[in-house]
Write an enzyme that holds these catalytic residues in place. Structure first.
Site, PDB file in Angstrom:
ATOM      1  N   GLU A  79       0.806  -1.207   0.000  1.00 26.58           N
ATOM      2  CA  GLU A  79       0.000   0.000   0.000  1.00 26.58           C
ATOM      3  C   GLU A  79       0.848   1.269   0.000  1.00 26.58           C
ATOM      4  OE1 GLU A  79      -3.656  -0.289   1.938  1.00 26.58           O
ATOM      5  OE2 GLU A  79      -3.629   1.773   2.684  1.00 26.58           O
ATOM      6  N   ASP A  80       1.972   1.230   0.700  1.00 25.04           N
ATOM      7  CA  ASP A  80       2.724   2.475   0.934  1.00 25.04           C
ATOM      8  C   ASP A  80       4.023   2.614   0.154  1.00 25.04           C
ATOM      9  OD1 ASP A  80       0.792   3.055   2.755  1.00 25.04           O
ATOM     10  OD2 ASP A  80       1.964   2.503   4.524  1.00 25.04           O
TER      11      ASP A  80
END
Ligand code: MN
Length: 497
Positions: A79-80
Site C-alpha cells: 500500500e505504501d
C-alpha cells in the site's frame, strides 16, 4: 532503539520460539521492507520501518509461526511503497503474499458515521472468515499504532482509539485473545475517555499501594498448601489488571472499587484437569468461598472458548481474592485465543477439536456475509448468531451518524443525557429507527436514536430513575430533583413565616 537493534530483538524472539525457523527468510523480509520504506518517516519522526518491526515483534511474542511474522514485517509494503504484492509472492511465497494481501484489503478504513462503521465491521468479519490470521496481524498493527498515537493530531487520535474500542477489541475478545483485547482496550481507553482513564488508574494504583505485599503473602500460603498436597504446581502468579475492564466493572458497581471482587486475582497453573479440581478443593480448605462465586468454565466454557475454574474466597483479614485455576494449555488459549491454535503444535494435536469448534461461527459468518447488503439485517444476523462483539457495551447512533457507546440495556433517556444534560432534562419521547418508542425501551447496538424535546418541560420525571442505566443520567435526574425540592422549600418557608 535503532531499526537494526529492534530487528535483532525480533530475530532473537523468533529463534527462541522455534530454533529451526528459517532466519534467513526473516532477515530477507527485514531488508526487503527496510529498502521499500527507506525514505518514509512515521508521524513521530522515526524511520517508518520501526512500525512493521514492532508489529512483527508482537506476533513473534505470541509464538506465531514464521509466515505470520514475516507478513507482519511486510504488511504496509504494497500500500505504501513502490514494491508490489507480486514481488512479495516471488520473494516469500504464496502464503506470505496471501496474508499481506488480506491485511492490505482491510486497508486504512476511515471512521465516519454509521455507514463506515458497518463497512468496517463487515470488512473485519469478511477477512476473518477468509483467513483469521489476517485479523491477528491487523491487531498487532493497530496495537503499535495505538501505542504511538501521541504523535498524531488529537482529532485523529480519538477516531483511531474509538474504533479500536468498538471494533478491534470486541473481535479480539470474541476470538478468545484475552491479552490482545486487554492491551488494545487500555491503549485506546487513554484517548477515548482520558478523565475516566486517569480516575481508574489512580483508584487501582491506590488500592495496590494499600495492599502492598498482601497478594505475595496469599500466594505464599496457597503455594504451601498446594505443594503440601503433592500437587505439581507449575506456576502461581498475580493476574495482570487491565484498566478498561476494571473501569467497566466499576460502572456496573456504582463506581465502588470495594465491590469488585476480582481486583486481586491469583492464577494457579497445574498439569491436568483433575489437578485443577484438586487445587480448588485445597484452596477452599484454607479459605471460605463466597456463595455463588464458584464458576466452572471447564464443564461449561464461555462462548469464546475460555476455560478455567474460578472461585472467590475470603482471605486473611477479610480481604476478597479471586483464584483462577487452569492447565498450561488452557492458559495459552486464554491469553492468545484462536492464535494459540497455530502457535503450539502440541496443543493443536490434543485440543484442536475443542478450540476449532468454539470458532465455528467464523465460518458460519462467511456464508451470510455474501448475501447481506442491508446494515440492519447484518446486525440482526450477528445477533442471531449470538456473536456478542459488543459484550457489555452497546453502540448507538444519532440521526447524523455520530456514535455513542452506552452500557447494555441503556434507554433513550440515558442516550439523551449522554448527549447533553439539557436534552435529558427536556426529553419527552424518542424515536428508534424511525419508530416512536417508550422512554424505558432498551436500546440495541446499531439503533439510530432520535430524542424529541420540549423546552417547556419542567425537568426530568423522577420515575426515570427506575429504568436508566448510566450513572450520569441517574446523577443528573437526582440533582434536578434535589434542586427542585430546595427551590420548593425556599418558596414555602417565607409563606410559613
Ligand atoms: Mn501498519
Amino acid at each position: 532503539m535503532t531499526p537494526d537493534d529492534a530487528y535483532a530483538n525480533l530475530e532473537e524472539a523468533v529463534r527462541i520460539n522455534d530454533p529451526s525457523a528459517d532466519i534467513g527468510a526473516l532477515r530477507r523480509a527485514y531488508e526487503f521492507a527496510a529498502e521499500a520504506h527507506h525514505e518514509q518517516k512515521r508521524a513521530s519522526g522515526e524511520p517508518y520501518i520501526v512500525h512493521p518491526i514492532a508489529t512483527a515483534a508482537t506476533l513473534a511474542d505470541m509464538s506465531l509461526p514464521l509466515p505470520i511474522v514475516i507478513a507482519g514485517i511486510l504488511h504496509d509494503v504494497p500500500e505504501d511503497t513502490p514494491r508490489t504484492l507480486a514481488e512479495i509472492e516471488t520473494a516469500f511465497g504464496a502464503d506470505v503474499a496471501k496474508l499481506v494481501a488480506g491485511v492490505t484489503k482491510l486497508g486504512k478504513i476511515k471512521y465516519r458515521g454509521i455507514e463506515r462503521y458497518i463497512e468496517n465491521l463487515r470488512k473485519m468479519f469478511l477477512a476473518m472468515a477468509e483467513d483469521v490470521r489476517v485479523v491477528v496481524i491487523k491487531f498487532a498493527d493497530r496495537l503499535h499504532n495505538l501505542e504511538t498515537l501521541y504523535a498524531i493530531p488529537p482529532k485523529k487520535q480519538y477516531r483511531v482509539a474509538l474504533e479500536s474500542l468498538e471494533i478491534y477489541a470486541p473481535i479480539a475478545n470474541r476470538l478468545g485473545m484475552g491479552e490482545m483485547k486487554g492491551r488494545l482496550e487500555d491503549a485506546a481507553f487513554k484517548y477515548v475517555l482520558p478523565k475516566e482513564y486517569e480516575w481508574t488508574r489512580n483508584l487501582v494504583e491506590t488500592s495496590e499501594r494499600q495492599r502492598h505485599g498482601y497478594l505475595e503473602k496469599i500466594m505464599g500460603l496457597a503455594r504451601h498448601d498446594l505443594l503440601d498436597a503433592k500437587l505439581d504446581l507449575l506456576d502461581i502468579h498475580g493476574r495482570a489488571k487491565y484498566l478498561y475492564s476494571t473501569y467497566r466493572k466499576l460502572l456496573k458497581h456504582d463506581r465502588n472499587i470495594a465491590r469488585i471482587y476480582d481486583l486481586m486475582a491469583v492464577r494457579v497453573i497445574v498439569p491436568t484437569v483433575a489437578d485443577c479440581y484438586a487445587a480448588l478443593g485445597i484452596i477452599h480448605g484454607r479459605w471460605t468461598p463466597l456463595k455463588g462465586r464458584i464458576k466452572d468454565y471447564m464443564a461449561q466454557p464461555k462462548p469464546n472458548g475460555y476455560r478455567s475454574l474460578h472461585t472467590t474466597v475470603f482471605c486473611e483479614d477479610g480481604e476478597i481474592v479471586e483464584f483462577q485455576i487452569r492447565t498450561p494449555e488452557m492458559h495459552q488459549a486464554a491469553e492468545y485465543g484462536i492464535a494459540a491454535h497455530w502457535a503450539y503444535a502440541e496443543i493443536g494435536k490434543k485440543e484442536s477439536s475443542a478450540i476449532s469448534s468454539s470458532f465455528d461461527w467464523v465460518t458460519q459468518l462467511a456464508d451470510i456475509q455474501q448475501e447481506l447488503k442491508d446494515k440492519k439485517a447484518y446486525l440482526h444476523s450477528l445477533e442471531d448468531l449470538k456473536i456478542d462483539v459488543f459484550h457489555d457495551r452497546i453502540f448507538v447512533f444519532t440521526p447524523r451518524g455520530d456514535v455513542l457507546d452506552l452500557p447494555e440495556d441503556s434507554t433513550p433517556v440515558d442516550f439523551a443525557y449522554s448527549i447533553h444534560t439539557e436534552i435529558g432534562n427536556t426529553c419527552t419521547s424518542a424515536k428508534v429507527n424511525d419508530e416512536v418508542v417508550a422512554l424505558e425501551t432498551t436500546l440495541k447496538s446499531g439503533d439510530i436514536v432520535e430524542i424529541i424535546t420540549d423546552k417547556h418541560r419542567k425537568g426530568p420525571n423522577p420515575d426515570w430513575l427506575k429504568f436508566v442505566k448510566t450513572h450520569h443520567a441517574k446523577s443528573k435526574i437526582r440533582q434536578y430533583a434535589r434542586a427542585g425540592i430546595a427551590a420548593w422549600i425556599k418558596g414555602v418557608i417565607p409563606k410559613l413565616k
